[in-house]
Enzyme design. Structure first.
Site, PDB file in Angstrom:
ATOM      1  N   HIS A  22     106.676  -5.640  66.356  1.00  0.00           N
ATOM      2  CA  HIS A  22     106.282  -4.324  65.858  1.00  0.00           C
ATOM      3  C   HIS A  22     105.054  -4.426  64.961  1.00  0.00           C
ATOM      4  O   HIS A  22     104.735  -5.500  64.445  1.00  0.00           O
ATOM      5  CB  HIS A  22     107.430  -3.689  65.055  1.00  0.00           C
ATOM      6  CG  HIS A  22     108.497  -3.081  65.921  1.00  0.00           C
ATOM      7  ND1 HIS A  22     109.500  -3.835  66.472  1.00  0.00           N
ATOM      8  CD2 HIS A  22     108.705  -1.802  66.340  1.00  0.00           C
ATOM      9  CE1 HIS A  22     110.292  -3.045  67.193  1.00  0.00           C
ATOM     10  NE2 HIS A  22     109.831  -1.808  67.130  1.00  0.00           N
ATOM     11  N   LYS A  62     106.298  -1.647  59.532  1.00  0.00           N
ATOM     12  CA  LYS A  62     107.729  -1.412  59.743  1.00  0.00           C
ATOM     13  C   LYS A  62     108.539  -1.975  58.586  1.00  0.00           C
ATOM     14  O   LYS A  62     108.311  -3.109  58.149  1.00  0.00           O
ATOM     15  CB  LYS A  62     108.172  -2.040  61.077  1.00  0.00           C
ATOM     16  CG  LYS A  62     109.611  -1.722  61.439  1.00  0.00           C
ATOM     17  CD  LYS A  62     109.897  -1.975  62.910  1.00  0.00           C
ATOM     18  CE  LYS A  62     111.351  -1.692  63.253  1.00  0.00           C
ATOM     19  NZ  LYS A  62     111.740  -0.299  62.973  1.00  0.00           N
TER      20      LYS A  62
HETATM   21  N1  LIG Z   1     113.947   6.020  67.355  1.00  0.00           N
HETATM   22  C1  LIG Z   1     112.714   5.775  67.783  1.00  0.00           C
HETATM   23  O1  LIG Z   1     112.412   5.813  68.986  1.00  0.00           O
HETATM   24  C2  LIG Z   1     111.665   5.449  66.782  1.00  0.00           C
HETATM   25  C3  LIG Z   1     112.003   5.348  65.482  1.00  0.00           C
HETATM   26  N2  LIG Z   1     111.074   5.042  64.542  1.00  0.00           N
HETATM   27  C4  LIG Z   1     111.549   5.038  63.175  1.00  0.00           C
HETATM   28  O2  LIG Z   1     111.148   6.275  62.599  1.00  0.00           O
HETATM   29  C5  LIG Z   1     110.842   6.093  61.233  1.00  0.00           C
HETATM   30  C6  LIG Z   1     109.428   6.575  60.953  1.00  0.00           C
HETATM   31  O3  LIG Z   1     108.504   5.766  61.643  1.00  0.00           O
HETATM   32  P1  LIG Z   1     106.927   5.977  61.441  1.00  0.00           P
HETATM   33  O4  LIG Z   1     106.564   7.381  61.707  1.00  0.00           O
HETATM   34  O5  LIG Z   1     106.265   4.904  62.199  1.00  0.00           O
HETATM   35  O6  LIG Z   1     106.794   5.688  59.879  1.00  0.00           O
HETATM   36  P2  LIG Z   1     105.708   6.245  58.858  1.00  0.00           P
HETATM   37  O7  LIG Z   1     105.771   5.357  57.670  1.00  0.00           O
HETATM   38  O8  LIG Z   1     104.394   6.417  59.543  1.00  0.00           O
HETATM   39  O9  LIG Z   1     106.256   7.693  58.467  1.00  0.00           O
HETATM   40  C7  LIG Z   1     107.345   7.929  57.639  1.00  0.00           C
HETATM   41  C8  LIG Z   1     107.082   9.237  56.892  1.00  0.00           C
HETATM   42  O10 LIG Z   1     108.249   9.589  56.175  1.00  0.00           O
HETATM   43  C9  LIG Z   1     107.821  10.200  54.974  1.00  0.00           C
HETATM   44  N3  LIG Z   1     108.878  10.223  53.973  1.00  0.00           N
HETATM   45  C10 LIG Z   1     109.303   9.219  53.174  1.00  0.00           C
HETATM   46  N4  LIG Z   1     110.270   9.647  52.355  1.00  0.00           N
HETATM   47  C11 LIG Z   1     110.482  10.934  52.649  1.00  0.00           C
HETATM   48  C12 LIG Z   1     111.351  11.944  52.145  1.00  0.00           C
HETATM   49  N5  LIG Z   1     112.208  11.688  51.140  1.00  0.00           N
HETATM   50  N6  LIG Z   1     111.298  13.158  52.692  1.00  0.00           N
HETATM   51  C13 LIG Z   1     110.439  13.436  53.687  1.00  0.00           C
HETATM   52  N7  LIG Z   1     109.576  12.531  54.203  1.00  0.00           N
HETATM   53  C14 LIG Z   1     109.602  11.311  53.687  1.00  0.00           C
HETATM   54  C15 LIG Z   1     106.625   9.389  54.546  1.00  0.00           C
HETATM   55  O11 LIG Z   1     105.807  10.119  53.658  1.00  0.00           O
HETATM   56  C16 LIG Z   1     105.942   9.130  55.878  1.00  0.00           C
HETATM   57  O12 LIG Z   1     104.971  10.130  56.139  1.00  0.00           O
HETATM   58  C17 LIG Z   1     111.091   4.601  60.944  1.00  0.00           C
HETATM   59  O13 LIG Z   1     112.376   4.419  60.446  1.00  0.00           O
HETATM   60  C18 LIG Z   1     110.962   3.955  62.312  1.00  0.00           C
HETATM   61  O14 LIG Z   1     111.702   2.767  62.413  1.00  0.00           O
HETATM   62  C19 LIG Z   1     109.779   4.844  64.877  1.00  0.00           C
HETATM   63  C20 LIG Z   1     109.368   4.911  66.171  1.00  0.00           C
HETATM   64  C21 LIG Z   1     110.295   5.208  67.238  1.00  0.00           C
HETATM   65  O1  LIG Z   2     109.498   1.378  63.444  1.00  0.00           O
HETATM   66  C1  LIG Z   2     109.124   1.549  64.630  1.00  0.00           C
HETATM   67  O2  LIG Z   2     107.931   1.660  64.934  1.00  0.00           O
HETATM   68  C2  LIG Z   2     110.132   1.626  65.683  1.00  0.00           C
HETATM   69  N1  LIG Z   2     111.392   1.667  65.329  1.00  0.00           N
HETATM   70  C3  LIG Z   2     112.499   1.725  66.206  1.00  0.00           C
HETATM   71  C4  LIG Z   2     113.306   0.468  66.100  1.00  0.00           C
HETATM   72  O3  LIG Z   2     113.520  -0.040  64.985  1.00  0.00           O
HETATM   73  O4  LIG Z   2     113.768  -0.049  67.127  1.00  0.00           O
HETATM   74  C5  LIG Z   2     112.111   2.111  67.614  1.00  0.00           C
HETATM   75  C6  LIG Z   2     110.834   1.507  68.083  1.00  0.00           C
HETATM   76  O5  LIG Z   2     111.053   0.147  68.293  1.00  0.00           O
HETATM   77  C7  LIG Z   2     109.722   1.752  67.082  1.00  0.00           C
END
Ligand SMILES: NC(=O)C1=CN([C@@H]2O[C@H](COP(=O)(O)OP(=O)(O)OC[C@H]3O[C@@H](n4cnc5c(N)ncnc54)[C@H](O)[C@@H]3O)[C@@H](O)[C@H]2O)C=CC1
Ligand SMILES: O=C(O)C1=N[C@H](C(=O)O)C[C@H](O)C1
Length: 266
Positions: free
Chosen positions: A155, A159
């Site tokens: 990743h 992350k």
């Molecule tokens: N399930 C999936 O397919 C995927 C899941 N993820 C997960 O999604 C999450 C976000 O990933 P990204 O967008 O890459 O991270 P990022 O760091 O770019 O965005 C996270 C956002 O959450 C905000 N945030 C933090 N605390 C907050 C609060 N108390 N209230 C509202 N907003 C708050 C931050 O300001 C930031 O803008 C991570 O946990 C990641 O692992 C990421 C990609 C795919």
């Molecule tokens: O943090 C990410 O970027 C992602 N988080 C998810 C995970 O922890 O598996 C999904 C995807 O891999 C992207």
């Protein structure tokens, strides 16, 4: 399809921005508010770098739910915050679609009981990408025949959690079809701590974090004279949006918590 009123938590993040776009491109999705860690009381259009949308920003999720009464919360924040938001959504009768990772099995079981007590659906999706779901399903099938397996997840370096939710879920699906077993040499040692990765029932999970990566995973199986590698790559965050859309549409008809989209995409 009836209009679905949505709230997105984490709208300024990589995933949140894509999700905001998704809501604007989907006719029956209506984004009624966003939850951010700052900018309380502003319109989204007043926040730097965000689209020109007259949608209110809240920092207090309870106030947001009380005033806006959404149908669904999409949470794309952080492992720590995602848990708090899921709980708050259930308390307010809002159906959560949680993309944030880092939930333990005990937490999932407890939250499932809570969702069932409230009689509403919830989805925790460690990975929304259809290709990743297929990778996990194929890996589970392969493990029946080739039980020696190691998982390599790669990743971007922003992350927070390791191993990834996807790697964790992959290992869990494999553990449903194979006995726990020690892999590698029975007398192997680690001369540098962590060299063999994390250990889940004998499966080794290795986490790589580098700038330039998005989200990638290889599940590598080994048997006498052969290896099999199943690999998935998300090359951008658009890869996750069809799964977000499907989750929002599906969560409305659930009355329990579903962990993993493999239960929805049969
Ligand atoms: N399930 C999936 O397919 C995927 C899941 N993820 C997960 O999604 C999450 C976000 O990933 P990204 O967008 O890459 O991270 P990022 O760091 O770019 O965005 C996270 C956002 O959450 C905000 N945030 C933090 N605390 C907050 C609060 N108390 N209230 C509202 N907003 C708050 C931050 O300001 C930031 O803008 C991570 O946990 C990641 O692992 C990421 C990609 C795919
Ligand atoms: O943090 C990410 O970027 C992602 N988080 C998810 C995970 O922890 O598996 C999904 C995807 O891999 C992207």
């Amino acid at each position: 399809m009836n209009e679905i009123k949505l709230v997105i938590a984490g709208p300024r993040g990589n995933m949140g921005r894509e999700a905001v776009t998704l809501t604007q491109e989907t006719e029956h999705f209506s984004l009624v508010a966003v939850i951010d860690s700052k900018h309380d009381g502003k319109w989204l259009s007043e926040v730097d770098g965000m689209p020109e949308l007259d949608i209110p920003v809240y920092t207090d999720i309870k106030q947001c739910f009380t005033e806006q009464k959404p149908d669904v919360l999409i949470d794309l924040t952080s492992p720590e915050i995602g848990k708090i938001h899921l709980e708050a959504a259930l308390d307010h009768g809002v159906r959560p679609v949680i993309g944030t990772t880092g939930f333990t099995q005990e937490e999932i079981d407890r939250l499932r009981t809570k969702a069932e007590d409230k009689g509403i659906g919830a989805i925790i999706a460690p990975n929304f990408a259809i290709g990743a779901i297929l990778m996990m399903k194929f890996a589970q099938t392969a493990a029946r025949y080739m039980p020696d397996v190691e998982i390599l997840e790669m990743h971007h370096d922003r992350k927070l959690d390791a191993p990834s939710g996807t790697a964790h879920k992959t290992a869990q699906l494999i553990s449903e079809v194979r006995e726990a077993k020690k892999q590698g040499h029975e007398n192997e040692t680690e001369d540098l701590q962590g060299a063999r990765g994390a250990d889940m029932e004998g499966m080794r999970i290795h986490s790589i974090r580098l700038p330039g990566l998005v989200a990638h995973q290889e599940v590598i199986f080994g048997g006498p004279g052969q290896t099999l590698t199943i690999r998935h790559d998300s090359i951008n965050r658009a890869s996750f949006m069809p799964g977000v859309r499907l989750s929002v549409e599906t969560v409305l008809s659930l009355d329990t918590l579903v962990y993993g989209l493999e239960h929805i995409i049969e």
